[in-house]
Design an enzyme around this catalytic site. Structure first.
Site, short mmCIF file in Angstrom:
data_model
loop_
_atom_site.label_atom_id
_atom_site.label_comp_id
_atom_site.label_asym_id
_atom_site.label_seq_id
_atom_site.Cartn_x
_atom_site.Cartn_y
_atom_site.Cartn_z
CG ASP A 200 77.37 67.93 127.09
OD1 ASP A 200 77.06 67.93 128.29
OD2 ASP A 200 77.34 68.94 126.36
CD GLU A 266 73.46 66.92 129.53
OE1 GLU A 266 73.62 67.51 130.60
OE2 GLU A 266 73.96 67.31 128.45
#
Length: 542
Positions: A200, A266
């Site tokens: 993330d 990401e």
């Protein structure tokens, strides 16, 4: 390359809070996922990406980690995870877990100690800074969730950095002990046998040591954040995507390679595609990455073509090109049926989108419920859970609309997701699309997805083949996959009105392939006819 299973893989994202609840507390859990593994295997996906299930105060629903090496009791136990991992492997499914390495929860023991004083062993594990002489924050950096990225702490009488919620302080990656601790937490899961990680916000690890102000953006960024969010008004040169991150990602890759694990990052940035190429190329950082560039409101053949071609161009600038992972839906954006389809395309639109995202060059992430064609849920303010939505209501309603529970049974309470009160409501329009209503009808979106992904596996052109876009007017997206005589031609009508296109000369003798399930297209005398939301896949005649 035979071991690079992730190249061209289809990855199914599970948002565990909303997938399946096994204990009746209204929140999904790991044992719940276990009960649905046969369903997941039936989709013919290659891997399951499970969003955070680690110990957390849940202020950002698991993306605020309190313990990187334990399962939150809300989701189960470490033993539950081990059972799930082994059961998934027995069904040929790989497990990717979601790691949030740029920040922790403010209840994490590291931060509790760090904020206690300025001279304790972890005092510099987070990003602390003095106030300006007038008491204001040290610079102009903004939080993705609104307001300043700095929060005053009365104990240390300093500000700490938080790129997201104030309860999510950013780690100081300039400190070598922080990097060692983070890598150890990753290895904890590698030793348990996970197949990979989704990292993330992986370009947020480092900050500018000099804390220089960001300059105004030349054009406000509405790709990474909502247009109502001032975060997009800055050029984020100093608060993320720092050059030091490259060295850390190489350390991370070496660790992953030792265990044969894969990674997908990401990347949300002012120029996400260039950053994705940088982070995935040369075989020594991330294996693949995805951005928000196909997760926006913008929807056209030109937009999709531009993203893929610009990504390919960015990759080509490296000696060893990296790999993209495309996503048109996840837990942070409105569902694609509403965002792109505007709720009018129905099952035909949903089917077309499943094919589109899995036939672009790269890997693909599918979000839970999109295989049912679920639209965005409308959650009233009084039931809203997402702090992001509460901050920007009503112009931006947050992310709860795409996070509602999976509807398993049309007539069961809460759609069969739980025997208790669900943490978010299950809207009536979702019940009409429940799994049990789509499990048998051959024409359902669910069964179409199953058949198409099985068909896709038999066509290597769609796994690693080259991609070339052909000239076509809006709203038609036309491209080939593969090389020479071993090419496939793909055409998509991205509209609710019928379209006709004269095929390029080289493709006048195209023959339609069957078995993939796409309908609404035909070729007659070199003319391609596409019905509303129709798609076509063909090959050169022998």
């Amino acid at each position: 390359m035979a071991k690079a299973w992730w190249r061209g893989a289809v990855i199914y994202q599970i948002y565990p809070r909303s997938f399946m609840d096994a204990n009746g507390d209204g929140v999904g859990d790991l044992p719940g996922i276990l009960t649905r593994l046969d369903y997941l295997a039936s989709l013919n996906v290659d891997a399951l990406w499970i969003s955070p299930f680690f110990k957390s105060p849940m202020k950002d629903f698991g993306y605020d980690v309190e313990d990187y090496c334990d399962v939150d009791p809300l989701f189960g136990t470490l033993a539950d995870f081990d059972v799930l991992l082994n059961a998934a492997h027995a069904r040929g499914l790989r497990i990717i877990i979601d790691q949030v390495l740029s920040h922790t929860a403010d209840s994490h023991p590291w931060f509790v100690e760090s904020r206690a004083s300025r001279d304790n062993p972890m005092a510099d594990w987070y990003v602390w800074a003095e106030a300006r002489p007038d008491g204001t924050p040290p610079n102009n950096w903004l939080s993705v969730f609104g307001g300043s990225a700095w929060q005053w702490d009365s104990r240390r009488r300093q500000y700490y950095l938080h790129n997201f919620l104030t309860s999510q302080p950013d780690l100081n990656y300039h400190h070598p002990e922080v990097q060692r601790a983070i890598l150890a937490s990753v290895e904890f899961w590698l030793k348990r046998g996970v197949d990979g990680f989704r990292f993330d916000a992986c370009n947020y690890h480092f900050h500018d040591r000099k804390l220089r102000d960001n300059k105004p953006a030349l054009h406000a960024d509405t790709t990474t954040v909502s247009a109502v969010n001032p975060y997009g008004m800055q050029r984020h040169r100093y608060d993320k995507s720092r050059p030091e991150n490259l060295k850390f990602l190489k350390k991370l890759r070496k660790l992953l390679d030792r265990y044969g694990a894969a990674s997908v990052g990401e990347v949300g940035d002012d120029d996400s595609l260039t950053r994705m190429a940088e982070y995935t190329s040369d075989g020594d950082m991330l294996h693949q990455a995805y951005s928000f560039n196909l997760l926006t409101e913008e929807f056209s053949a030109a937009h999709i073509r531009r993203q893929v071609e610009e990504m390919d161009a960015a990759l080509a600038r490296h000696d060893v090109p990296g790999w993209a992972c495309w996503s048109i839906g996840n837990h942070d954006v409105a569902r694609v049926a509403s965002r792109w389809g505007k709720g009018t395309g129905g099952a035909q639109f949903a089917k077309l989108m499943q094919v589109l995202v899995t036939t672009l060059r790269g890997s693909a992430c599918l979000y839970q419920g999109d295989e049912l064609g679920l639209p965005e849920a409308d959650i009233p303010y009084e039931l809203l859970q997402d702090p992001y939505g509460k901050a920007f209501w009503p112009d931006f309603k947050g992310r709860d609309g795409c996070r509602t529970p999976m509807p398993w049974q049309q007539t069961a309470a809460a759609g069969g997701f739980t025997t208790g009160a669900p943490w978010l409501p299950v809207p009536p329009e979702h019940l009409a699309l429940a799994v049990d209503t789509q499990d048998k009808p051959r024409a359902s979106v669910l069964n179409f997805t199953r058949r198409f992904l099985a068909w896709r596996r038999r066509h290597p052109q769609l796994i690693e083949g080259a991609i070339d876009f052909l000239k076509a007017p809006e709203p038609i997206l036309l491209f080939t996959r593969g090389k020479g005589r071993d090419q496939l031609l793909l055409a998509f009508n991205l509209s609710g009105t019928a379209q006709t296109l004269k095929l390029p000369k080289a493709w006048r003798e195209v023959r339609a392939l069957d078995g993939h399930g796409l309908t609404g297209a035909a070729v007659t005398a070199g003319m391609l006819q596409l019905q509303p939301w129709g798609g076509y896949i063909g090959a050169l005649t022998a």
